[in-house]
Scaffold this motif. Sequence first.
Motif, PDB file in Angstrom:
ATOM      1  N   ASP A 159      34.238  34.777  14.597  1.00 32.64           N
ATOM      2  CA  ASP A 159      34.282  35.711  13.481  1.00 32.64           C
ATOM      3  C   ASP A 159      33.206  36.783  13.568  1.00 32.64           C
ATOM      4  O   ASP A 159      33.027  37.554  12.621  1.00 32.64           O
ATOM      5  CB  ASP A 159      34.127  34.960  12.154  1.00 32.64           C
ATOM      6  CG  ASP A 159      35.327  34.081  11.850  1.00 32.64           C
ATOM      7  OD1 ASP A 159      36.415  34.375  12.383  1.00 32.64           O
ATOM      8  OD2 ASP A 159      35.176  33.104  11.103  1.00 32.64           O
ATOM      9  N   GLY A 160      32.471  36.815  14.678  1.00 36.07           N
ATOM     10  CA  GLY A 160      31.412  37.809  14.841  1.00 36.07           C
ATOM     11  C   GLY A 160      30.085  37.396  14.266  1.00 36.07           C
ATOM     12  O   GLY A 160      29.164  38.211  14.206  1.00 36.07           O
ATOM     13  N   ASN A 161      29.945  36.138  13.841  1.00 34.76           N
ATOM     14  CA  ASN A 161      28.703  35.685  13.230  1.00 34.76           C
ATOM     15  C   ASN A 161      27.711  35.199  14.278  1.00 34.76           C
ATOM     16  O   ASN A 161      28.095  34.586  15.285  1.00 34.76           O
ATOM     17  CB  ASN A 161      28.974  34.535  12.255  1.00 34.76           C
ATOM     18  CG  ASN A 161      29.785  34.976  11.058  1.00 34.76           C
ATOM     19  OD1 ASN A 161      29.493  35.988  10.435  1.00 34.76           O
ATOM     20  ND2 ASN A 161      30.828  34.229  10.733  1.00 34.76           N
ATOM     21  N   THR A 220      22.267  33.587   8.701  1.00 33.86           N
ATOM     22  CA  THR A 220      23.490  34.044   9.348  1.00 33.86           C
ATOM     23  C   THR A 220      23.511  35.565   9.348  1.00 33.86           C
ATOM     24  O   THR A 220      23.086  36.202   8.378  1.00 33.86           O
ATOM     25  CB  THR A 220      24.740  33.502   8.628  1.00 33.86           C
ATOM     26  OG1 THR A 220      24.718  32.071   8.648  1.00 33.86           O
ATOM     27  CG2 THR A 220      26.013  33.991   9.308  1.00 33.86           C
ATOM     28  N   PHE A 221      24.001  36.135  10.434  1.00 36.87           N
ATOM     29  CA  PHE A 221      24.125  37.586  10.557  1.00 36.87           C
ATOM     30  C   PHE A 221      25.432  37.895  11.268  1.00 36.87           C
ATOM     31  O   PHE A 221      25.756  37.266  12.284  1.00 36.87           O
ATOM     32  CB  PHE A 221      22.945  38.157  11.344  1.00 36.87           C
ATOM     33  CG  PHE A 221      23.075  39.629  11.645  1.00 36.87           C
ATOM     34  CD1 PHE A 221      22.871  40.578  10.655  1.00 36.87           C
ATOM     35  CD2 PHE A 221      23.402  40.074  12.912  1.00 36.87           C
ATOM     36  CE1 PHE A 221      22.989  41.928  10.921  1.00 36.87           C
ATOM     37  CE2 PHE A 221      23.520  41.414  13.193  1.00 36.87           C
ATOM     38  CZ  PHE A 221      23.317  42.353  12.200  1.00 36.87           C
ATOM     39  N   ASN A 222      26.198  38.839  10.740  1.00 37.17           N
ATOM     40  CA  ASN A 222      27.455  39.240  11.359  1.00 37.17           C
ATOM     41  C   ASN A 222      27.235  40.482  12.203  1.00 37.17           C
ATOM     42  O   ASN A 222      26.705  41.489  11.705  1.00 37.17           O
ATOM     43  CB  ASN A 222      28.530  39.495  10.305  1.00 37.17           C
ATOM     44  CG  ASN A 222      29.918  39.611  10.919  1.00 37.17           C
ATOM     45  OD1 ASN A 222      30.263  40.614  11.521  1.00 37.17           O
ATOM     46  ND2 ASN A 222      30.717  38.568  10.756  1.00 37.17           N
ATOM     47  N   ILE A 223      27.633  40.421  13.453  1.00 36.77           N
ATOM     48  CA  ILE A 223      27.364  41.510  14.384  1.00 36.77           C
ATOM     49  C   ILE A 223      28.094  42.783  13.985  1.00 36.77           C
ATOM     50  O   ILE A 223      27.659  43.901  14.300  1.00 36.77           O
ATOM     51  CB  ILE A 223      27.755  41.083  15.816  1.00 36.77           C
ATOM     52  CG1 ILE A 223      27.219  42.076  16.842  1.00 36.77           C
ATOM     53  CG2 ILE A 223      29.254  40.943  15.943  1.00 36.77           C
ATOM     54  CD1 ILE A 223      25.715  42.142  16.892  1.00 36.77           C
ATOM     55  N   ASN A 224      29.206  42.662  13.245  1.00 39.33           N
ATOM     56  CA  ASN A 224      29.958  43.846  12.843  1.00 39.33           C
ATOM     57  C   ASN A 224      29.243  44.656  11.776  1.00 39.33           C
ATOM     58  O   ASN A 224      29.637  45.780  11.491  1.00 39.33           O
ATOM     59  CB  ASN A 224      31.339  43.422  12.345  1.00 39.33           C
ATOM     60  CG  ASN A 224      32.177  42.832  13.456  1.00 39.33           C
ATOM     61  OD1 ASN A 224      32.721  43.542  14.286  1.00 39.33           O
ATOM     62  ND2 ASN A 224      32.262  41.510  13.492  1.00 39.33           N
ATOM     63  N   GLY A 256      37.175  42.621  14.156  1.00 32.84           N
ATOM     64  CA  GLY A 256      35.920  43.187  14.618  1.00 32.84           C
ATOM     65  C   GLY A 256      35.476  42.614  15.941  1.00 32.84           C
ATOM     66  O   GLY A 256      36.220  41.963  16.666  1.00 32.84           O
ATOM     67  N   ASP A 257      34.210  42.866  16.263  1.00 31.33           N
ATOM     68  CA  ASP A 257      33.637  42.474  17.545  1.00 31.33           C
ATOM     69  C   ASP A 257      33.062  41.066  17.469  1.00 31.33           C
ATOM     70  O   ASP A 257      32.846  40.513  16.389  1.00 31.33           O
ATOM     71  CB  ASP A 257      32.547  43.472  17.937  1.00 31.33           C
ATOM     72  CG  ASP A 257      32.380  43.552  19.444  1.00 31.33           C
ATOM     73  OD1 ASP A 257      32.974  42.717  20.156  1.00 31.33           O
ATOM     74  OD2 ASP A 257      31.653  44.442  19.915  1.00 31.33           O
ATOM     75  N   ILE A 258      32.821  40.487  18.633  1.00 32.12           N
ATOM     76  CA  ILE A 258      32.242  39.154  18.743  1.00 32.12           C
ATOM     77  C   ILE A 258      31.155  39.173  19.799  1.00 32.12           C
ATOM     78  O   ILE A 258      31.113  40.067  20.652  1.00 32.12           O
ATOM     79  CB  ILE A 258      33.299  38.090  19.112  1.00 32.12           C
ATOM     80  CG1 ILE A 258      34.004  38.477  20.421  1.00 32.12           C
ATOM     81  CG2 ILE A 258      34.306  37.901  17.987  1.00 32.12           C
ATOM     82  CD1 ILE A 258      34.987  37.457  20.927  1.00 32.12           C
TER      83      ILE A 258
END
Length: 615
Positions: free
Chosen positions: A448-450, A464-468, A504-506
């Motif tokens: 999920d991009g996390n 936690t941080f989401n790269i998107n 999104g990205d991963i």
Amino acid sequence: MDRLPEEVILHILGFLKVPDIVHLQAVSSRYLALGRDNALWKTECFVDSRAESLRRRNMLLGMQDVRIAELRNAVTALPGPDLTAWDVSQLRGSPQPRASNDPAAEARIQRARAFANWEPGYPDERLDYYDEYVHRHAPVKVAWLDLPKAQASDKEEYREATGCATLDGEDGNVNHLVAPLDDGSICIWDVSNRSTSMAGGRGRLTAQSRPGLLTGTPPDDTEKSHIMMTETGAVESLHEVDINTLQLVSTKTYPWPITALSEAKQTTPLTIGTNWTVHLHDPRDSALTSPPPTTNPELLNPSTTSSHATLAQPGPLSILHDPSPNPSIWLAGRFTSLLHYDRRAFPRLLNTLHSGARIASLSSLPYPLIPQSLDLVRNPETGLSALAVARSSPGTTILAAAEYKGKGSLELYGLPRVQPYQNRQTASASKLLAVAPHGGRIVFSDGDGNLKWVERDGFSHVRTFNINEALPNGSGGGGQEVSGEDASADGIWSSTAGGMPGQGDIVQKITPMHPVFASSTGTGAASGLGERQRQDVNQSNLLLWTGDGRLGVLGFGPGNPLGEDQWREEVGVAAESTEQRAKGDAERQYGMAMRRALERNADEVRFVRGLGMLM
């Protein structure tokens, strides 16, 4: 104040808030050293940790009225088979076994046990708890490296990185990042750390080979190179490239597509995993001497002398070298077991570890895994001495990022005695892609991009941080620094994965710039003020390679992870003027406003479609 002993000043600092301690460091060199005291920040890390919050919660629960405890039990799920007697007693409202009849003494004892149970460091490890606090609480920033622009293109299109590796310095820290691009070229970036005497690499692109070097195609045939570099299962050759000249040294073809490569450091040979075989690469041998495997391969007999091992199931994805006590190789992938090979008697298979999950990434922590039975909080009968003995014992912990029945599985295997721990409940709702030790924590990425940080127990959540939330507006990165606070709304036009899993990205690969070593000086921790003067704080950043071919450096705090330099020396572009920056900010604000409008419209369309009103 200058005449007070350091012990008295440190005692006073213990009553200050964290912002005040940080401001005090700017007073003088003496207060800088005292404001970075390791024991002080170790306590601050524990106070804000999940372990301490649970201890305070349990203490408050123990003070509740019996009738309130019964009401709590009425809405509490029945205890599962994996809960300890202490967990059951908490669910039922029973008091925890007490070590003292004095409430104040009991509180001190329980806090000491919780503190010892939480402590991430080992006896021979020197963690910098000031950095730990920064990494646990400071804002996350991502700086994207400059990728070359696609040639002969009118659009702002940039090349994609199809992998990445690092070149380490004499101190073991990462100095350069090397990546192949989708046009068949190789690029090198300087990502060395800044210090008081050096400005650092700032992620400068220092060298690039000609396009088509890895694919053997003409430099102008980038379309064919793109297909060869990005198509899954298309690479069957291993190319050795001279880093100084960026020219091919040798090429070796294997019988099956290459799916995994190990690290190659110092005297450790490179291990290559193809779809059906495992090879030890000898740079002195330029010819392929072993015949291709049969259509129905089986595990080789350990007594058979061969230059490669054949797999019973296809799809290795990660290879890990275990240097101690006996040099060995761990292999994992789409099959459900970890394969353990003896490197000195290769291809002898030492043993296998059944996981049940499909593992995408392996990493290692050069310290033993503490079993759950030694948890001082959940097991009141366990003594501090037993935990201390376990921490001081030699051992290694293998970290695995896996997927089990559609969910993420963070798995820890303690060696030499196999002590597995598998977190398949709270790791992630999607498959895990990469894992690495990061200071006193473990970091892993999911589908999920996390990016998630947990304690070394593999369970306790840190952040936690989401790269998107940190993706640049352009596809090339352009050295942009983006903060996690700039996340936009969700929708079909958005690259943010916060509200829609799978969008999104991963992050496909995580590489710490300060790897964790078994020695006390290998964690990047400072040994004193002199070391602090030589190297800036918060240099334990992470190198990221994403699924969309981006390369970035993740750091913590308000500054740019690549340095404060705002101009590009490699292309001779001066810093933007105030007017240019204002114009660029206005354009970005307009673009974000238009994207939010499109996202709201897409959400309305999706809502109406869900009601069956739109075909």
